[in-house]
Scaffold this motif. Structure first.
Motif, PDB file in Angstrom:
ATOM      1  N   GLY A  70       0.794  -1.221   0.000  1.00 16.92           N
ATOM      2  CA  GLY A  70       0.000   0.000   0.000  1.00 16.92           C
ATOM      3  C   GLY A  70       0.829   1.274   0.000  1.00 16.92           C
ATOM      4  N   GLU A  71       2.149   1.142   0.113  1.00 18.85           N
ATOM      5  CA  GLU A  71       3.014   2.323   0.188  1.00 18.85           C
ATOM      6  C   GLU A  71       2.931   3.172  -1.080  1.00 18.85           C
ATOM      7  OE1 GLU A  71       7.642   2.499  -0.288  1.00 18.85           O
ATOM      8  OE2 GLU A  71       7.214   2.112   1.835  1.00 18.85           O
ATOM      9  N   VAL A  72       2.991   2.527  -2.230  1.00 14.71           N
ATOM     10  CA  VAL A  72       2.943   3.258  -3.496  1.00 14.71           C
ATOM     11  C   VAL A  72       1.615   3.993  -3.646  1.00 14.71           C
ATOM     12  CG1 VAL A  72       2.953   3.013  -6.010  1.00 14.71           C
ATOM     13  CG2 VAL A  72       4.557   1.678  -4.618  1.00 14.71           C
ATOM     14  N   THR A  73       0.529   3.343  -3.256  1.00 21.97           N
ATOM     15  CA  THR A  73      -0.801   3.950  -3.382  1.00 21.97           C
ATOM     16  C   THR A  73      -0.917   5.227  -2.567  1.00 21.97           C
ATOM     17  OG1 THR A  73      -1.806   1.787  -3.720  1.00 21.97           O
ATOM     18  CG2 THR A  73      -3.271   3.570  -3.047  1.00 21.97           C
ATOM     19  N   TYR A  74      -0.357   5.240  -1.367  1.00 27.80           N
ATOM     20  CA  TYR A  74      -0.582   6.367  -0.462  1.00 27.80           C
ATOM     21  C   TYR A  74       0.639   7.269  -0.281  1.00 27.80           C
ATOM     22  CZ  TYR A  74      -4.874   3.893   0.364  1.00 27.80           C
ATOM     23  OH  TYR A  74      -6.096   3.278   0.171  1.00 27.80           O
ATOM     24  N   TRP A  75       1.665   7.080  -1.132  1.00 23.63           N
ATOM     25  CA  TRP A  75       2.811   7.979  -1.072  1.00 23.63           C
ATOM     26  C   TRP A  75       2.360   9.379  -1.483  1.00 23.63           C
ATOM     27  CZ3 TRP A  75       7.254   7.476   1.263  1.00 23.63           C
ATOM     28  CH2 TRP A  75       8.262   8.429   1.031  1.00 23.63           C
ATOM     29  N   GLN A  76       2.637  10.355  -0.633  1.00 23.87           N
ATOM     30  CA  GLN A  76       2.177  11.728  -0.806  1.00 23.87           C
ATOM     31  C   GLN A  76       0.649  11.844  -0.763  1.00 23.87           C
ATOM     32  OE1 GLN A  76       3.949  14.457  -0.605  1.00 23.87           O
ATOM     33  NE2 GLN A  76       5.814  13.263  -0.344  1.00 23.87           N
ATOM     34  N   SER A  77       0.002  10.815  -0.295  1.00 27.49           N
ATOM     35  CA  SER A  77      -1.440  10.862  -0.020  1.00 27.49           C
ATOM     36  C   SER A  77      -1.670  10.345   1.390  1.00 27.49           C
ATOM     37  CB  SER A  77      -2.208  10.004  -1.035  1.00 27.49           C
ATOM     38  OG  SER A  77      -2.116  10.536  -2.327  1.00 27.49           O
TER      39      SER A  77
ATOM     40  N   THR B  76       7.868  -2.744  17.472  1.00 25.60           N
ATOM     41  CA  THR B  76       6.723  -2.678  16.574  1.00 25.60           C
ATOM     42  C   THR B  76       7.154  -2.280  15.169  1.00 25.60           C
ATOM     43  OG1 THR B  76       5.255  -2.044  18.400  1.00 25.60           O
ATOM     44  CG2 THR B  76       4.480  -1.569  16.172  1.00 25.60           C
ATOM     45  N   VAL B  77       6.579  -2.941  14.183  1.00 26.36           N
ATOM     46  CA  VAL B  77       6.824  -2.602  12.788  1.00 26.36           C
ATOM     47  C   VAL B  77       5.480  -2.448  12.072  1.00 26.36           C
ATOM     48  CG1 VAL B  77       9.052  -3.772  12.668  1.00 26.36           C
ATOM     49  CG2 VAL B  77       6.964  -5.025  12.079  1.00 26.36           C
ATOM     50  N   ALA B  78       5.487  -1.712  10.993  1.00 27.81           N
ATOM     51  CA  ALA B  78       4.299  -1.591  10.143  1.00 27.81           C
ATOM     52  C   ALA B  78       4.362  -2.677   9.084  1.00 27.81           C
ATOM     53  CB  ALA B  78       4.247  -0.219   9.501  1.00 27.81           C
ATOM     54  N   THR B  79       3.211  -3.227   8.734  1.00 31.15           N
ATOM     55  CA  THR B  79       3.175  -4.276   7.709  1.00 31.15           C
ATOM     56  C   THR B  79       2.359  -3.876   6.485  1.00 31.15           C
ATOM     57  OG1 THR B  79       1.252  -5.321   8.758  1.00 31.15           O
ATOM     58  CG2 THR B  79       3.440  -6.100   9.419  1.00 31.15           C
ATOM     59  N   GLU B  80       1.429  -2.930   6.656  1.00 35.32           N
ATOM     60  CA  GLU B  80       0.596  -2.534   5.522  1.00 35.32           C
ATOM     61  C   GLU B  80       0.013  -1.142   5.744  1.00 35.32           C
ATOM     62  OE1 GLU B  80      -3.355  -4.043   2.981  1.00 35.32           O
ATOM     63  OE2 GLU B  80      -2.499  -5.299   4.569  1.00 35.32           O
ATOM     64  N   CYS B  81      -0.053  -0.385   4.654  1.00 38.61           N
ATOM     65  CA  CYS B  81      -0.689   0.933   4.665  1.00 38.61           C
ATOM     66  C   CYS B  81      -2.065   0.790   4.026  1.00 38.61           C
ATOM     67  CB  CYS B  81       0.141   1.937   3.865  1.00 38.61           C
ATOM     68  SG  CYS B  81       1.872   2.036   4.379  1.00 38.61           S
ATOM     69  N   GLN B  82      -3.087   1.231   4.725  1.00 37.64           N
ATOM     70  CA  GLN B  82      -4.456   1.060   4.239  1.00 37.64           C
ATOM     71  C   GLN B  82      -5.164   2.415   4.180  1.00 37.64           C
ATOM     72  OE1 GLN B  82      -5.948  -1.647   7.217  1.00 37.64           O
ATOM     73  NE2 GLN B  82      -5.217  -3.462   6.118  1.00 37.64           N
ATOM     74  N   GLY B  83      -6.181   2.484   3.328  1.00 38.15           N
ATOM     75  CA  GLY B  83      -6.939   3.718   3.195  1.00 38.15           C
ATOM     76  C   GLY B  83      -8.174   3.519   2.359  1.00 38.15           C
ATOM     77  N   ASP B  84      -8.740   4.640   1.915  1.00 34.94           N
ATOM     78  CA  ASP B  84      -9.967   4.576   1.130  1.00 34.94           C
ATOM     79  C   ASP B  84      -9.708   4.633  -0.365  1.00 34.94           C
ATOM     80  OD1 ASP B  84      -9.195   7.182   0.715  1.00 34.94           O
ATOM     81  OD2 ASP B  84     -10.892   8.084   1.773  1.00 34.94           O
ATOM     82  N   GLY B  85      -8.451   4.494  -0.749  1.00 33.99           N
ATOM     83  CA  GLY B  85      -8.080   4.593  -2.155  1.00 33.99           C
ATOM     84  C   GLY B  85      -7.521   5.943  -2.516  1.00 33.99           C
ATOM     85  N   ASP B  86      -7.874   6.952  -1.722  1.00 32.93           N
ATOM     86  CA  ASP B  86      -7.372   8.301  -1.949  1.00 32.93           C
ATOM     87  C   ASP B  86      -6.408   8.741  -0.862  1.00 32.93           C
ATOM     88  OD1 ASP B  86      -8.867   8.813  -4.333  1.00 32.93           O
ATOM     89  OD2 ASP B  86     -10.643   9.182  -3.105  1.00 32.93           O
TER      90      ASP B  86
END
Length: 338
Positions: free
Chosen positions: A143-150, A224-234
């Motif tokens: 999900g990193e690419v999807t929410y980079w700068q978002s 603690t580590v992060a495993t996934e970035c989640q969102g609403d698509g935006d």
């Protein structure tokens, strides 16, 4: 996309230049503007996806830039870099959309090769300004690419005041001084800041660690580590995080994620020929942009591991241009500054 120039120098022509600039961010273009106005006919290689970025560098991947002087309403990163480029061209800079892939700094004039002509006869330059920048290290999370700068950034000072982060829970990944500084800075804007630390202790200096742990708006999540970035698509709205000891995963609802795990300077081209620090940043003479090789100057993030701002990069680009201009003038007049 075919390599482009501003029409002055055909790609097949072998050039000798008084000054060549490698890099097309604020440092490179500021140097170009000063040198072009000094009638030194600078040649700027803006690169073709060099260091993983389009011409213009890191700012081409950002949205609103609100801390660059002269734009009270802010400006989009790509638009700002377009304006830099237009100004360089206006004063006569030759801009070449190719990457310099090989360089020889062992003797002057310096020799360099374009990526498309690496086995051909080299072009030469009396002086060179290295302004190749640095890129933030990323984790490659799902999900990193999807929410980079978002919702995901690598610069709290650059992006922390953006409206999407105001009065929202935020997260910082990292355990060093940079992470402590970023998290503390973000408390000015976010409702709460979570710091994800992979280990059970901080790498930060004692004073920074104390400041971090004593801030009531900061919670440190140890091991603690992060495993996934989640969102609403935006926009980002949640992190999946994992306890490295137990393997347990859970949600951490945040609206912003800031990486503070370091930067990688784009110095592979010259690292074996110029003095660099252990992290690969070019070392310059204090108060100047002069490197360990006379006639080679370094400007912008490639030599600045502390500030890494567009405005400081532009300032060092000005310094490099003035220093190159002075060296060229002294040598043309037969003055040996040594």
């Amino acid at each position: 996309m075919a390599p482009l120039t501003n029409g002055k120098v055909p790609k097949s022509t072998k050039m000798h230049s008084k000054v060549v600039i490698i890099g097309s961010g604020p440092a490179g273009h500021t140097a170009a503007v000063y040198l072009a106005r000094a009638n030194l006919n600078p040649v700027l290689f803006e690169g073709f996806m060099a260091n993983g970025f389009a011409a213009g560098g890191q700012l081409t991947t950002t949205t609103d830039v609100e801390n660059y002087p002269g734009f009270p309403s802010g400006i989009l990163g790509p638009e700002l870099m377009d304006k830099f480029r237009e100004q360089s061209l206006r004063f006569g800079t030759t801009i070449i959309t190719e990457t310099v892939s090989k360089i020889d700094l062992s003797a002057r004039p310096f020799r360099y090769w374009r990526e498309s002509e690496e086995n051909d006869v080299p072009e030469t330059a009396d002086t060179i300004i290295i302004a190749t920048g640095a890129s933030a290290k990323r984790l490659g999370l799902k999900g990193e690419v999807t929410y980079w700068q978002s919702g995901i950034s690598a610069c709290a000072v650059c992006d922390g005041a953006v409206p999407i982060f105001r009065n929202q829970p935020l997260a910082v990944i990292g355990g060093g001084d940079s992470a402590a500084e970023e998290a503390t800075y973000l408390t000015k804007y976010g409702s709460h800041v979570y710091v994800l630390v992979r280990r059970s202790e901080l790498r930060a200096s004692k004073i920074m660690a104390k400041r971090l742990m004593n801030n009531p708006k900061i919670t440190i999540l140890w091991n603690t580590v992060a495993t996934e970035c989640q969102g609403d698509g935006d926009l980002l709205n949640n992190l999946r995080i994992k306890d490295v000891n137990t393997g347990e995963e859970r949600d951490l609802p945040v609206r912003g994620l800031f990486y503070a795990i370091g930067h990688e300077p784009a110095t592979a081209l010259v690292r074996s020929q110029l003095q660099t620090d252990p992290d690969g940043y070019i070392i310059t003479v204090p108060g100047t942009t002069q490197t360990s090789v006379k006639g080679v100057f370094a400007a912008g993030d490639v030599q600045d591991k502390r500030y890494r701002q567009a405005i400081t990069s532009a300032g060092s680009g000005c310094m490099a241009a003035l220093e190159a201009e002075r060296l060229i003038a002294e040598e043309e007049e037969g003055v040996d500054e040594d």
